[in-house]
Design a protein around this motif. Sequence first.
Motif, PDB file in Angstrom:
ATOM      1  N   VAL A 311      -9.670  30.188  22.469  1.00 23.45           N
ATOM      2  CA  VAL A 311      -9.692  30.079  23.942  1.00 23.45           C
ATOM      3  C   VAL A 311     -10.848  30.911  24.501  1.00 23.45           C
ATOM      4  O   VAL A 311     -10.641  31.877  25.251  1.00 23.45           O
ATOM      5  N   PRO A 312     -12.081  30.566  24.139  1.00 24.97           N
ATOM      6  CA  PRO A 312     -13.213  31.412  24.542  1.00 24.97           C
ATOM      7  C   PRO A 312     -13.546  31.313  26.033  1.00 24.97           C
ATOM      8  O   PRO A 312     -13.139  30.356  26.706  1.00 24.97           O
ATOM      9  N   HIS A 313     -14.297  32.276  26.507  1.00 23.42           N
ATOM     10  CA  HIS A 313     -14.807  32.235  27.884  1.00 23.42           C
ATOM     11  C   HIS A 313     -15.720  31.021  28.049  1.00 23.42           C
ATOM     12  O   HIS A 313     -16.487  30.687  27.154  1.00 23.42           O
ATOM     13  N   GLY A 314     -15.639  30.414  29.208  1.00 18.91           N
ATOM     14  CA  GLY A 314     -16.627  29.395  29.574  1.00 18.91           C
ATOM     15  C   GLY A 314     -16.211  27.967  29.299  1.00 18.91           C
ATOM     16  O   GLY A 314     -16.782  27.039  29.872  1.00 18.91           O
ATOM     17  N   TRP A 315     -15.233  27.730  28.403  1.00 15.23           N
ATOM     18  CA  TRP A 315     -14.730  26.373  28.243  1.00 15.23           C
ATOM     19  C   TRP A 315     -13.988  25.996  29.529  1.00 15.23           C
ATOM     20  O   TRP A 315     -13.688  26.847  30.370  1.00 15.23           O
ATOM     21  N   HIS A 316     -13.666  24.707  29.627  1.00 17.88           N
ATOM     22  CA  HIS A 316     -12.991  24.235  30.830  1.00 17.88           C
ATOM     23  C   HIS A 316     -11.483  24.133  30.572  1.00 17.88           C
ATOM     24  O   HIS A 316     -11.068  23.600  29.538  1.00 17.88           O
ATOM     25  N   TYR A 317     -10.727  24.688  31.531  1.00 18.38           N
ATOM     26  CA  TYR A 317      -9.277  24.798  31.345  1.00 18.38           C
ATOM     27  C   TYR A 317      -8.537  24.327  32.600  1.00 18.38           C
ATOM     28  O   TYR A 317      -9.015  24.516  33.724  1.00 18.38           O
ATOM     29  N   TYR A 318      -7.340  23.783  32.369  1.00 20.22           N
ATOM     30  CA  TYR A 318      -6.442  23.382  33.457  1.00 20.22           C
ATOM     31  C   TYR A 318      -5.022  23.535  32.918  1.00 20.22           C
ATOM     32  O   TYR A 318      -4.714  23.011  31.841  1.00 20.22           O
ATOM     33  N   TRP A 319      -4.196  24.272  33.657  1.00 20.82           N
ATOM     34  CA  TRP A 319      -2.855  24.599  33.126  1.00 20.82           C
ATOM     35  C   TRP A 319      -1.743  24.056  34.020  1.00 20.82           C
ATOM     36  O   TRP A 319      -1.883  23.990  35.244  1.00 20.82           O
ATOM     37  N   LYS A 320      -0.629  23.766  33.364  1.00 19.97           N
ATOM     38  CA  LYS A 320       0.632  23.521  34.071  1.00 19.97           C
ATOM     39  C   LYS A 320       1.704  24.340  33.362  1.00 19.97           C
ATOM     40  O   LYS A 320       1.754  24.343  32.125  1.00 19.97           O
ATOM     41  N   GLY A 321       2.524  25.032  34.143  1.00 24.21           N
ATOM     42  CA  GLY A 321       3.535  25.890  33.525  1.00 24.21           C
ATOM     43  C   GLY A 321       4.936  25.504  33.953  1.00 24.21           C
ATOM     44  O   GLY A 321       5.140  24.940  35.034  1.00 24.21           O
ATOM     45  N   THR A 322       5.892  25.800  33.092  1.00 24.15           N
ATOM     46  CA  THR A 322       7.301  25.648  33.470  1.00 24.15           C
ATOM     47  C   THR A 322       8.170  26.509  32.561  1.00 24.15           C
ATOM     48  O   THR A 322       7.816  26.741  31.402  1.00 24.15           O
ATOM     49  N   ASN A 323       9.274  26.981  33.093  1.00 24.22           N
ATOM     50  CA  ASN A 323      10.264  27.667  32.263  1.00 24.22           C
ATOM     51  C   ASN A 323      11.335  26.676  31.853  1.00 24.22           C
ATOM     52  O   ASN A 323      11.660  25.751  32.613  1.00 24.22           O
ATOM     53  N   LEU A 324      11.913  26.895  30.691  1.00 26.96           N
ATOM     54  CA  LEU A 324      12.973  26.013  30.195  1.00 26.96           C
ATOM     55  C   LEU A 324      14.191  26.854  29.846  1.00 26.96           C
ATOM     56  O   LEU A 324      14.066  27.881  29.169  1.00 26.96           O
ATOM     57  N   ASN A 325      15.368  26.396  30.313  1.00 24.80           N
ATOM     58  CA  ASN A 325      16.590  27.144  30.024  1.00 24.80           C
ATOM     59  C   ASN A 325      17.119  26.883  28.630  1.00 24.80           C
ATOM     60  O   ASN A 325      17.754  27.733  28.032  1.00 24.80           O
ATOM     61  N   ARG A 326      16.862  25.669  28.145  1.00 26.98           N
ATOM     62  CA  ARG A 326      17.478  25.295  26.882  1.00 26.98           C
ATOM     63  C   ARG A 326      16.603  24.263  26.189  1.00 26.98           C
ATOM     64  O   ARG A 326      16.074  23.357  26.830  1.00 26.98           O
ATOM     65  N   LEU A 327      16.464  24.386  24.889  1.00 20.02           N
ATOM     66  CA  LEU A 327      15.766  23.350  24.132  1.00 20.02           C
ATOM     67  C   LEU A 327      16.804  22.296  23.730  1.00 20.02           C
ATOM     68  O   LEU A 327      17.205  22.211  22.569  1.00 20.02           O
ATOM     69  N   SER A 328      17.239  21.504  24.707  1.00 22.44           N
ATOM     70  CA  SER A 328      18.216  20.453  24.410  1.00 22.44           C
ATOM     71  C   SER A 328      17.522  19.364  23.598  1.00 22.44           C
ATOM     72  O   SER A 328      16.285  19.307  23.517  1.00 22.44           O
ATOM     73  N   ASP A 329      18.306  18.467  23.031  1.00 25.71           N
ATOM     74  CA  ASP A 329      17.695  17.344  22.292  1.00 25.71           C
ATOM     75  C   ASP A 329      16.750  16.573  23.201  1.00 25.71           C
ATOM     76  O   ASP A 329      15.686  16.122  22.781  1.00 25.71           O
ATOM     77  N   GLU A 330      17.162  16.422  24.469  1.00 28.79           N
ATOM     78  CA  GLU A 330      16.328  15.657  25.407  1.00 28.79           C
ATOM     79  C   GLU A 330      14.975  16.355  25.630  1.00 28.79           C
ATOM     80  O   GLU A 330      13.927  15.707  25.643  1.00 28.79           O
ATOM     81  N   VAL A 331      15.025  17.678  25.813  1.00 27.38           N
ATOM     82  CA  VAL A 331      13.782  18.426  26.018  1.00 27.38           C
ATOM     83  C   VAL A 331      12.894  18.306  24.774  1.00 27.38           C
ATOM     84  O   VAL A 331      11.681  18.066  24.863  1.00 27.38           O
ATOM     85  N   ILE A 332      13.513  18.433  23.614  1.00 29.63           N
ATOM     86  CA  ILE A 332      12.729  18.325  22.371  1.00 29.63           C
ATOM     87  C   ILE A 332      12.074  16.945  22.282  1.00 29.63           C
ATOM     88  O   ILE A 332      10.892  16.826  21.918  1.00 29.63           O
ATOM     89  N   ASP A 333      12.805  15.904  22.665  1.00 31.57           N
ATOM     90  CA  ASP A 333      12.218  14.548  22.611  1.00 31.57           C
ATOM     91  C   ASP A 333      11.038  14.426  23.571  1.00 31.57           C
ATOM     92  O   ASP A 333      10.017  13.813  23.248  1.00 31.57           O
ATOM     93  N   ILE A 334      11.172  15.010  24.759  1.00 26.95           N
ATOM     94  CA  ILE A 334      10.065  14.952  25.734  1.00 26.95           C
ATOM     95  C   ILE A 334       8.848  15.693  25.178  1.00 26.95           C
ATOM     96  O   ILE A 334       7.712  15.206  25.243  1.00 26.95           O
ATOM     97  N   VAL A 335       9.101  16.867  24.628  1.00 19.59           N
ATOM     98  CA  VAL A 335       7.993  17.667  24.090  1.00 19.59           C
ATOM     99  C   VAL A 335       7.296  16.889  22.968  1.00 19.59           C
ATOM    100  O   VAL A 335       6.058  16.768  22.941  1.00 19.59           O
TER     101      VAL A 335
END
Length: 465
Positions: A311-335
């Motif tokens: 993750v060096p300086h100068g590359w181009h970056y764009y982030w999206k963040g979220t917290n997750l309460n549980r790694l349910s089967d559904e969340v795992i499938d989405i990931v």
Amino acid sequence: MSAPTTTQIPGFRGDVIVPDHHDYDDARAVWNGTVDRRPRLIARCSGTADVAAAVRFARDRDLEIAVRGGGHNVAGTAVCDGGIVIDLSAMRAVSVDPVERTALVQGGALWGDVDHETQAHGLATTGGIVSHTGVGGVSLGGGIGWLMRKHGLTVDNLVQAEVVTAEGEIVGASASDHQDLFWALRGGGGNFGIVSSFRFALHPVGPTVMAGPVFWAAEDTTDVLRFYRAFVADAPDELGNVVRLGTIPPLPVVDEDLHFRPAIAVASCYAGPVEDGERALRALRQFGTPLVDLVGPTLYVDHQSGIDDTVPHGWHYYWKGTNLNRLSDEVIDIVAAHAYDASSPRSYAAMFHMGGALSRAPRDATAYSGRDVDHDMSIDAVWLPQQDDTVRASETAWARAFLDALQPHSAGVYVNFLDSDDDASRVREAYGDDTYRRLAEVKAKYDPENVLHNNKNIQPSTPAQ
Ligand SMILES: Cc1cc2nc3c(=O)[nH]c(=O)nc-3n(C[C@H](O)[C@H](O)[C@H](O)COP(=O)(O)OP(=O)(O)OC[C@H]3O[C@@H](n4cnc5c(N)ncnc54)[C@H](O)[C@@H]3O)c2cc1C
């Protein structure tokens, strides 16, 4: 207005960098190469007195203020157009008191500076997992890292701060001094003043720890995540884990034929005796058929800088963040369905395993608001500066679609993972209504005119007329 020179900032001893200065373009560049802002001047401070002088100078002239710590915020809040950057990047001293087990750290230090000095005494505090990230922004937003399950967040280890207020006054903040400010600084970001130094509690760590990543093929993602869910449910506090989904980075320690191969990794760090770490990680390392296993006894300082080059300086970056309460089967499938859809081989998603000590701290002790979540996730689109707008469009669309799919399972967001297109409602989401309201009251007391607003902004509850 003519370009100000050093002598035009009364009481200022650092460097003043104006647009015709040979260092101007380097000085205005931040970690995210998409950020291209042109301040009127950059006041590179040499100490607390300079910070106070720069604030007063800016206030007198009604200049827009941005504050630069390590310059890593993905939204580029460390630099503004047309105003003054109060730049702490020359204030990186770290001094360790091995008897009291504390470190005094200047406001522009990087985590590599802290680890270098503290590890010389076999000590450490929780910090960011990339050594070129700034202490300032990380600490004020919360501070998640390998040690947080054992020793709490960075904010949980903050014992004192020296703060230059929006008025240019120098005050202390601790459990016994400006307690409201101390509470707000620990999670509320750069809204309440400019921290010229932090004092952190330290703990014995390493210097050798059992640490490193294990990679499996992307096709194994669902199986790996289901196994991992059970594995971390019983994990000791000593074990810090981050799941990384993307491709195998082209690091020298990895065989070339594996470079950029789509893969899921679980990276770990055991903050305890190496033999205990070996035992704690055995089941993970034996799961399925890893493509490569880089876990082993490692110097903690080396582990803390192991992914710096990805993750060096100068590359181009764009982030999206979220917290997750549980790694349910559904969340795992989405990931599993979204993680490998990026077109850039440098894009990835990272999930920090939370819990442990940080989840046992009282909820109202600090302004940090993510203590009940299971995982803190950052979806990081990454492309090269020379790549065209088509790549930017595809990578940003990937990150947004990934977040949208996870949104029904979201449990808030970590304020330090918000990007420039995350609006005020997402800042509220990061804190929740009660904490946001309390932060707004502290903001009204310490910065009623919202002078410090180039940040994840908290609006003062009673704005100045
Ligand atoms: C490669 C990378 C890895 C990361 N890893 C982690 C991680 O492991 N854990 C984690 O928690 N976060 C992590 N982050 C997110 C990080 O917390 C934020 O990007 C943070 O803003 C970086 O702080 P900085 O001082 O480098 O940033 P800057 O861009 O310099 O500062 C961001 C904002 O913080 C405020 N600020 C900074 N310093 C001060 C100060 N001394 N006083 C007052 N205000 C100040 C200002 O408002 C400024 O606009 C990572 C970011 C990157 C880019």
